[in-house]
Design a protein around this motif. Structure first.
Motif, PDB file in Angstrom:
ATOM      1  N   UNK A 197       5.375 -20.924  31.795  1.00 45.42           N
ATOM      2  CA  UNK A 197       4.017 -20.555  31.368  1.00 45.42           C
ATOM      3  C   UNK A 197       3.539 -21.391  30.190  1.00 45.42           C
ATOM      4  N   UNK A 198       4.454 -21.873  29.358  1.00 46.95           N
ATOM      5  CA  UNK A 198       4.040 -22.593  28.158  1.00 46.95           C
ATOM      6  C   UNK A 198       3.406 -23.948  28.464  1.00 46.95           C
ATOM      7  N   UNK A 199       3.638 -24.491  29.656  1.00 45.99           N
ATOM      8  CA  UNK A 199       3.055 -25.795  29.991  1.00 45.99           C
ATOM      9  C   UNK A 199       1.952 -25.667  31.039  1.00 45.99           C
ATOM     10  N   UNK A 200       1.568 -24.433  31.364  1.00 50.70           N
ATOM     11  CA  UNK A 200       0.437 -24.198  32.252  1.00 50.70           C
ATOM     12  C   UNK A 200      -0.778 -23.817  31.412  1.00 50.70           C
ATOM     13  N   UNK A 201      -1.955 -24.126  31.932  1.00 50.37           N
ATOM     14  CA  UNK A 201      -3.182 -23.748  31.233  1.00 50.37           C
ATOM     15  C   UNK A 201      -3.607 -22.319  31.569  1.00 50.37           C
ATOM     16  N   UNK A 202      -2.955 -21.706  32.533  1.00 52.81           N
ATOM     17  CA  UNK A 202      -3.251 -20.332  32.922  1.00 52.81           C
ATOM     18  C   UNK A 202      -1.980 -19.699  33.464  1.00 52.81           C
ATOM     19  N   UNK A 203      -2.035 -18.405  33.758  1.00 53.92           N
ATOM     20  CA  UNK A 203      -0.891 -17.705  34.341  1.00 53.92           C
ATOM     21  C   UNK A 203      -0.584 -18.322  35.710  1.00 53.92           C
ATOM     22  N   UNK A 204       0.629 -18.852  35.923  1.00 54.04           N
ATOM     23  CA  UNK A 204       0.943 -19.509  37.195  1.00 54.04           C
ATOM     24  C   UNK A 204       0.811 -18.605  38.402  1.00 54.04           C
ATOM     25  N   UNK A 205       0.922 -17.295  38.186  1.00 53.28           N
ATOM     26  CA  UNK A 205       0.889 -16.358  39.311  1.00 53.28           C
ATOM     27  C   UNK A 205      -0.429 -15.587  39.383  1.00 53.28           C
ATOM     28  N   UNK A 206      -1.431 -16.080  38.700  1.00 49.71           N
ATOM     29  CA  UNK A 206      -2.778 -15.529  38.820  1.00 49.71           C
ATOM     30  C   UNK A 206      -3.691 -16.666  39.282  1.00 49.71           C
ATOM     31  N   UNK A 207      -4.000 -16.695  40.584  1.00 43.62           N
ATOM     32  CA  UNK A 207      -4.751 -17.831  41.131  1.00 43.62           C
ATOM     33  C   UNK A 207      -6.075 -18.060  40.398  1.00 43.62           C
TER      34      UNK A 207
ATOM     35  N   UNK B 204     -22.253 -26.582  43.646  1.00 44.59           N
ATOM     36  CA  UNK B 204     -21.525 -27.534  42.824  1.00 44.59           C
ATOM     37  C   UNK B 204     -21.209 -28.759  43.667  1.00 44.59           C
ATOM     38  N   UNK B 205     -21.303 -29.912  43.036  1.00 48.39           N
ATOM     39  CA  UNK B 205     -20.951 -31.140  43.742  1.00 48.39           C
ATOM     40  C   UNK B 205     -19.451 -31.396  43.715  1.00 48.39           C
ATOM     41  N   UNK B 206     -18.732 -30.638  42.914  1.00 51.65           N
ATOM     42  CA  UNK B 206     -17.285 -30.821  42.802  1.00 51.65           C
ATOM     43  C   UNK B 206     -16.575 -29.992  43.869  1.00 51.65           C
ATOM     44  N   UNK B 207     -15.433 -30.477  44.363  1.00 53.34           N
ATOM     45  CA  UNK B 207     -14.709 -29.725  45.400  1.00 53.34           C
ATOM     46  C   UNK B 207     -14.122 -28.431  44.862  1.00 53.34           C
ATOM     47  N   UNK B 208     -14.068 -27.441  45.721  1.00 52.95           N
ATOM     48  CA  UNK B 208     -13.404 -26.194  45.349  1.00 52.95           C
ATOM     49  C   UNK B 208     -11.905 -26.434  45.266  1.00 52.95           C
ATOM     50  N   UNK B 209     -11.288 -25.890  44.230  1.00 51.88           N
ATOM     51  CA  UNK B 209      -9.846 -26.030  44.052  1.00 51.88           C
ATOM     52  C   UNK B 209      -9.206 -24.683  43.801  1.00 51.88           C
ATOM     53  N   UNK B 210      -7.918 -24.613  44.097  1.00 53.74           N
ATOM     54  CA  UNK B 210      -7.098 -23.443  43.805  1.00 53.74           C
ATOM     55  C   UNK B 210      -5.918 -23.908  42.974  1.00 53.74           C
ATOM     56  N   UNK B 211      -5.706 -23.244  41.835  1.00 56.66           N
ATOM     57  CA  UNK B 211      -4.573 -23.544  40.967  1.00 56.66           C
ATOM     58  C   UNK B 211      -3.685 -22.316  40.876  1.00 56.66           C
ATOM     59  N   UNK B 212      -2.410 -22.486  41.206  1.00 50.66           N
ATOM     60  CA  UNK B 212      -1.409 -21.414  41.129  1.00 50.66           C
ATOM     61  C   UNK B 212      -0.071 -22.016  41.526  1.00 50.66           C
ATOM     62  N   UNK B 213       1.000 -21.372  41.097  1.00 54.36           N
ATOM     63  CA  UNK B 213       2.307 -21.800  41.611  1.00 54.36           C
ATOM     64  C   UNK B 213       2.355 -21.472  43.105  1.00 54.36           C
TER      65      UNK B 213
ATOM     66  N   UNK C 111       0.189 -26.463  36.482  1.00 56.66           N
ATOM     67  CA  UNK C 111      -1.182 -26.408  36.991  1.00 56.66           C
ATOM     68  C   UNK C 111      -1.271 -26.948  38.420  1.00 56.66           C
ATOM     69  N   UNK C 112      -0.325 -26.546  39.246  1.00 57.40           N
ATOM     70  CA  UNK C 112      -0.282 -26.967  40.657  1.00 57.40           C
ATOM     71  C   UNK C 112      -1.602 -26.612  41.337  1.00 57.40           C
ATOM     72  N   UNK C 113      -2.247 -27.614  41.938  1.00 59.25           N
ATOM     73  CA  UNK C 113      -3.615 -27.445  42.442  1.00 59.25           C
ATOM     74  C   UNK C 113      -3.757 -28.053  43.829  1.00 59.25           C
ATOM     75  N   UNK C 114      -4.629 -27.434  44.632  1.00 61.18           N
ATOM     76  CA  UNK C 114      -4.968 -27.963  45.948  1.00 61.18           C
ATOM     77  C   UNK C 114      -6.477 -27.890  46.127  1.00 61.18           C
TER      78      UNK C 114
END
Length: 435
Positions: free
Chosen positions: A104-114, A125-134, A405-408
């Motif tokens: 958790x100390x190297x993530x910008x958010x809770x890894x288990x809270x998408x 938004x012109x930016x793509x939708x992303x999901x960040x979570x472990x 910050x694993x993201x797709x």
């Protein structure tokens, strides 16, 4: 029942499914698949069965299977019988439930809270939708895409848009990160009352079909020196310079192997078969010459090689270093296997399941790409060993796997859903003689 892919993946990402903690998520997924009218199956990793497999320790007591539950849902469509009868094609869509730990100390958010950014609920938004979570990329989004693809195929068949008789198996297995507890058990002892004809393992490949996966050899090196007070270090025997000579010899061997690698799918990799010393522990006190050292290595094994063959090469290189050092000759290091070994795997790029995936890519608008290779291992090898042609194909980038910050990008998940559904229909409609 309506299927909300976003909600499904978000809920799955909230489960902390690190090693040995898959069972709760498997139970939830089994219930969810049943609600969606899948026939469901569950199985636990079998240590007796796995101990006979070359990837796993020989001692069943050394294989911890607590909590390592896998789950699958089966859809039998058209005239296919869910309870057997192998005249109809069966395609497995495979993903894994387990994830690597997250600091958790190297993530910008809770890894288990998408965390979703630029979602439809956020407005334009012109930016793509992303999901960040472990697990977002590796690989719970892909598990969701497989479930959704199977449901899309069912809708196509039941609506009459596509005439096919087939079975689809959606698997979410345990223990892939530890060598394939769930997949190896399923490959060795089929949990279904029918045969499996082909499989898609939906690991993150950036929507490119992967037909060759590397294996790896896991080895633990232990060195013994002689301690002494730091003020008189010359009377001791420091293990660190000796370790560095061994590590350098292994790096040189890595370079030699890279220069002589002949596998055409690995020519584009800077290092076709990487060697990494992932852990080192040495010494006991800052003011004492370190007299012991333990280091753990991960050594790549290319398709066409065996773990045993590569092990022999590194054992020989170590022996050469030892022969040149009087202390090591008297105090020889140990260099033993540990953990799980991955054999490499490969299928013919012309297999019908590969052609089907490429057709799915074309329909989805994914640029066609020649089948590729990967320098990582995957559960595909277990199915290939069992005689089931298996291609690795899924959304997301392997560069996000195991990272903070694993993201797709969500568009890739939706495109994977469509490509996989199309691939299943294409495979079912191909000439039976080609299967």
């Amino acid at each position: 029942m309506d299927f909300d892919l976003r909600a499904f993946v978000d809920r799955l990402c909230r489960f902390r499914t690190t090693a040995g903690e898959e069972a709760v998520a498997a139970e939830w997924l089994c219930e969810r698949l049943a609600e969606l009218d899948f026939d469901t199956y569950t199985w636990d990793a079998d240590p007796e069965l796995l101990s006979d497999h070359p990837s796993f320790p020989d001692d069943p007591n050394a294989i911890d299977v607590d909590g390592r539950r896998s789950v699958a849902g089966v859809l039998a469509l058209g005239e296919a019988d869910p309870n057997g009868g192998d005249e109809y094609p069966t395609v497995v869509l495979n993903g894994h439930l387990d994830v690597v730990p997250a600091d958790r100390t190297v993530w910008s958010s809770d890894p288990y809270e998408p965390v979703r950014r630029n979602s439809p609920d956020d407005g334009n938004s012109d930016d793509p939708e992303t999901l960040t979570a472990r697990g977002a990329a590796d690989m719970k989004s892909a598990v969701g895409a497989c479930v959704a693809a199977a449901l899309d195929v069912r809708e196509s068949v039941e609506s009459g848009a596509f005439d096919a008789d087939l079975r689809i198996v959606v698997e979410a297995v345990a223990g892939e990160e530890d060598g394939g507890f769930g997949a190896a058990t399923a490959a060795l002892e089929n949990p279904y009352p029918f045969d499996r004809d082909a499989a898609i393992v939906a690991e993150p490949t950036a929507l490119r079909p992967v037909v060759a996966c590397e294996g790896c050899l896991m080895k633990r090196l232990e060195l013994t020196g002689r301690s002494a007070h730091a003020a008189m270090r010359w009377v001791g025997e420091d293990v660190l310079p000796r370790f560095e000579r061994i590590r350098r010899a292994f790096v040189d061997l890595e370079s030699e192997r890279s220069a002589t690698a002949t596998h055409p799918l690995y020519e584009g990799f800077e290092i076709p078969a990487p060697v990494v010393c992932g852990t080192v522990e040495a010494g006991s006190w800052a003011s004492t010459v370190p007299s012991s050292l333990t280091a753990e290595f991960r050594i790549g094994v290319l398709p066409g090689e065996t773990v045993d063959e590569v092990e022999d090469q590194f054992e020989q290189r170590l022996a050469e270093v030892v022969a040149d050092d009087p202390w090591l000759r008297e105090q020889p290091p140990t260099f033993e296997r540990f953990s799980v070994q991955f054999e490499p795997s490969e299928i013919d790029a012309d297999e019908p399941i590969v052609d089907a995936v490429r057709e799915g890519m074309a329909v989805t608008g994914v640029p066609d790409a020649d089948p590729a290779a990967a320098t990582y291992g995957a559960d595909a090898r277990h199915y290939v060993e069992a005689g089931i042609p298996t291609v690795v194909f899924g959304p997301g980038s392997i560069s996000e796997a195991h990272y903070p910050d694993e993201t797709i990008e969500w568009d890739e998940v939706e495109r994977a859903r469509k490509a996989i559904a199309t691939a299943v229909l294409e495979y079912a409609g191909s000439d039976a003689d080609d299967r």
